[in-house]
Scaffold this active site. Structure first.
Site, PDB file in Angstrom:
ATOM      1  N   GLN A  10      -1.353 -11.508   2.837  1.00 48.29           N
ATOM      2  CA  GLN A  10       0.048 -11.133   2.629  1.00 48.29           C
ATOM      3  C   GLN A  10       0.513 -10.169   3.709  1.00 48.29           C
ATOM      4  O   GLN A  10      -0.235  -9.294   4.146  1.00 48.29           O
ATOM      5  CB  GLN A  10       0.200 -10.490   1.247  1.00 48.29           C
ATOM      6  CG  GLN A  10       1.597 -10.619   0.680  1.00 48.29           C
ATOM      7  CD  GLN A  10       1.611 -10.434  -0.842  1.00 48.29           C
ATOM      8  OE1 GLN A  10       0.609 -10.683  -1.501  1.00 48.29           O
ATOM      9  NE2 GLN A  10       2.720  -9.994  -1.379  1.00 48.29           N
ATOM     10  N   SER A  94      -7.923 -11.264   1.736  1.00 53.44           N
ATOM     11  CA  SER A  94      -7.318 -11.166   0.401  1.00 53.44           C
ATOM     12  C   SER A  94      -6.924 -12.559  -0.092  1.00 53.44           C
ATOM     13  O   SER A  94      -7.791 -13.403  -0.314  1.00 53.44           O
ATOM     14  CB  SER A  94      -6.145 -10.183   0.426  1.00 53.44           C
ATOM     15  OG  SER A  94      -5.713  -9.871  -0.889  1.00 53.44           O
ATOM     16  N   LEU A  95      -5.618 -12.849  -0.253  1.00 50.58           N
ATOM     17  CA  LEU A  95      -5.234 -14.192  -0.714  1.00 50.58           C
ATOM     18  C   LEU A  95      -5.751 -15.259   0.233  1.00 50.58           C
ATOM     19  O   LEU A  95      -5.977 -16.419  -0.167  1.00 50.58           O
ATOM     20  CB  LEU A  95      -3.717 -14.309  -0.855  1.00 50.58           C
ATOM     21  CG  LEU A  95      -2.898 -14.621   0.408  1.00 50.58           C
ATOM     22  CD1 LEU A  95      -2.742 -16.120   0.626  1.00 50.58           C
ATOM     23  CD2 LEU A  95      -1.557 -13.969   0.359  1.00 50.58           C
ATOM     24  N   ARG A 119      -1.930 -15.529  -9.587  1.00 50.68           N
ATOM     25  CA  ARG A 119      -2.430 -14.277  -9.003  1.00 50.68           C
ATOM     26  C   ARG A 119      -1.280 -13.363  -8.610  1.00 50.68           C
ATOM     27  O   ARG A 119      -1.286 -12.160  -8.904  1.00 50.68           O
ATOM     28  CB  ARG A 119      -3.296 -14.602  -7.789  1.00 50.68           C
ATOM     29  CG  ARG A 119      -4.004 -13.412  -7.140  1.00 50.68           C
ATOM     30  CD  ARG A 119      -4.866 -13.947  -5.985  1.00 50.68           C
ATOM     31  NE  ARG A 119      -5.674 -12.915  -5.352  1.00 50.68           N
ATOM     32  CZ  ARG A 119      -5.316 -12.208  -4.278  1.00 50.68           C
ATOM     33  NH1 ARG A 119      -4.116 -12.425  -3.726  1.00 50.68           N
ATOM     34  NH2 ARG A 119      -6.126 -11.312  -3.744  1.00 50.68           N
ATOM     35  N   HIS A 203      -5.708  -4.329  -4.964  1.00 52.81           N
ATOM     36  CA  HIS A 203      -7.124  -4.019  -4.727  1.00 52.81           C
ATOM     37  C   HIS A 203      -7.499  -2.614  -5.194  1.00 52.81           C
ATOM     38  O   HIS A 203      -8.198  -1.883  -4.496  1.00 52.81           O
ATOM     39  CB  HIS A 203      -7.480  -4.229  -3.250  1.00 52.81           C
ATOM     40  CG  HIS A 203      -7.278  -5.639  -2.798  1.00 52.81           C
ATOM     41  ND1 HIS A 203      -8.072  -6.690  -3.225  1.00 52.81           N
ATOM     42  CD2 HIS A 203      -6.337  -6.202  -2.003  1.00 52.81           C
ATOM     43  CE1 HIS A 203      -7.634  -7.814  -2.688  1.00 52.81           C
ATOM     44  NE2 HIS A 203      -6.581  -7.561  -1.959  1.00 52.81           N
ATOM     45  N   GLN A 252     -12.601  -9.410  -6.488  1.00 58.87           N
ATOM     46  CA  GLN A 252     -11.736  -9.111  -5.346  1.00 58.87           C
ATOM     47  C   GLN A 252     -10.407  -8.488  -5.772  1.00 58.87           C
ATOM     48  O   GLN A 252      -9.816  -7.691  -5.041  1.00 58.87           O
ATOM     49  CB  GLN A 252     -11.487 -10.402  -4.557  1.00 58.87           C
ATOM     50  CG  GLN A 252     -10.789 -10.234  -3.234  1.00 58.87           C
ATOM     51  CD  GLN A 252      -9.721 -11.297  -3.029  1.00 58.87           C
ATOM     52  OE1 GLN A 252      -8.718 -11.307  -3.716  1.00 58.87           O
ATOM     53  NE2 GLN A 252      -9.950 -12.186  -2.070  1.00 58.87           N
TER      54      GLN A 252
END
Length: 314
Positions: A10, A94-95, A119, A203, A252
């Site tokens: 992102q 991440s994503l 998510r 996170h 995660q």
């Protein structure tokens, strides 16, 4: 010497992303159409034409970034690139880990789009707007940032969310604690401690409800072993077992994105060239700062695709 593919997270989204791919390649158009159908939304229209504030919404940005990455992958594959034949491993920020897993065959495209929509919504709703915060700490050693977070945690949740390398660590947690940590980091000698314009404390332990939402969502999809190893964010090491993949994706949500260590793993394991597959070139820049021996290329336009194919298949 070998090649790794990386997939952006992102922040790499931009209005217009994917439009030239859709106009040039039928394989890319098919990806965008499948994602639109899976989500029951014309997400591709938001990607191509905006508005920016709609694209930036976490629930849109996450599947949109994945869609562009997979569109590039499908074009490369249609022109003869075999991931298992040419690429040693994949990783995503991440994503982007979901994009990497989709590219490596662990998830179907439709399931990946739906998982990222869940998510994004779950992360957004886990903490009331304004109660969480994130800050980038520039130019301070990790041990010092950890000490700052420990001190600030007396007033709420505060932890390292991303170790992006190049002297940049991102902290996340409750707003009062993160603000204290940013001040303490400056006092310890950080070059900058910059509060970030984000909608939630990603996170961090505050994302616990989102982690449980992802555990539920992942339990309902088929997960296959990837055709090449995936370097997991929270482990900075390869993962291939489907149940382990699921467990680490759940971890995660509240855990640290260990990107510096991921890039260092590449360098230690004979990877010399990184191709960033999808929107932007953030990861390409980070890789150069982490290890100058690595060569990086961003692949997100028709010209980039032609250049990558000439090198990888030539």
């Amino acid at each position: 010497m070998s090649v790794a593919f990386t997939f952006p997270g992102q922040g790499s989204q931009a209005v217009g992303m994917g439009r030239d791919l859709a106009e040039t390649f039928p394989e890319a158009r098919a990806v965008f159409e499948e994602v639109d159908e899976a989500l029951g939304q014309k997400l591709s229209a938001v990607m191509f034409d905006g508005p920016e504030e709609t694209l930036t919404l976490t629930a849109n940005a996450q599947p949109a970034l994945m869609a562009v990455s997979i569109a590039v992958m499908r074009v490369l594959e249609a022109r003869g690139l075999s991931l298992a034949g040419k690429v040693a491993c994949v990783a995503g920020h991440s994503l982007g880990e979901y994009s990497a897993l989709c590219a490596a065959g662990s998830f179907s495209l439709a399931d990946t789009a739906r998982l990222l929509r869940i998510r994004g919504n779950a992360m957004q709703s886990a903490v009331p707007v304004g109660e969480g915060a994130m800050a980038a700490i520039i130019g301070l050693e990790q041990a010092d940032v950890e000490a700052v977070c420990d001190e600030a945690s007396k007033g709420g949740t505060c932890q390292i969310a991303n170790d992006n390398g190049g002297g940049q660590l991102v902290i996340s947690g409750s707003r009062p604690a993160v603000e204290v940590a940013a001040r303490l980091a400056t006092e310890k000698g950080a070059k900058r401690a910059l509060m970030l314009s984000v909608s939630a404390p990603f996170h961090s332990a505050l994302m616990g409800p989102a982690a449980e939402a992802m555990r539920d969502a992942l339990s309902g999809v088929a997960v296959k072993a990837p055709v090449v190893p995936v370097i997991a964010n929270v482990r900075a090491a390869p993962v291939g077992n489907p149940q382990e993949i699921v467990d680490l994706l759940v971890e995660q949500v509240t855990g640290q994105v260990r990107w510096r260590e991921t890039v260092e793993w590449f360098a230690r394991n004979d990877v010399t060239t990184l191709y960033e597959i999808g929107s932007g070139k953030v990861l390409t820049g980070l890789a150069r700062r982490i290890d100058k021996s690595l060569t990086g290329f961003a692949v997100n336009t028709p010209t980039d695709i032609d250049s990558a194919l000439a090198t990888l298949l030539g």
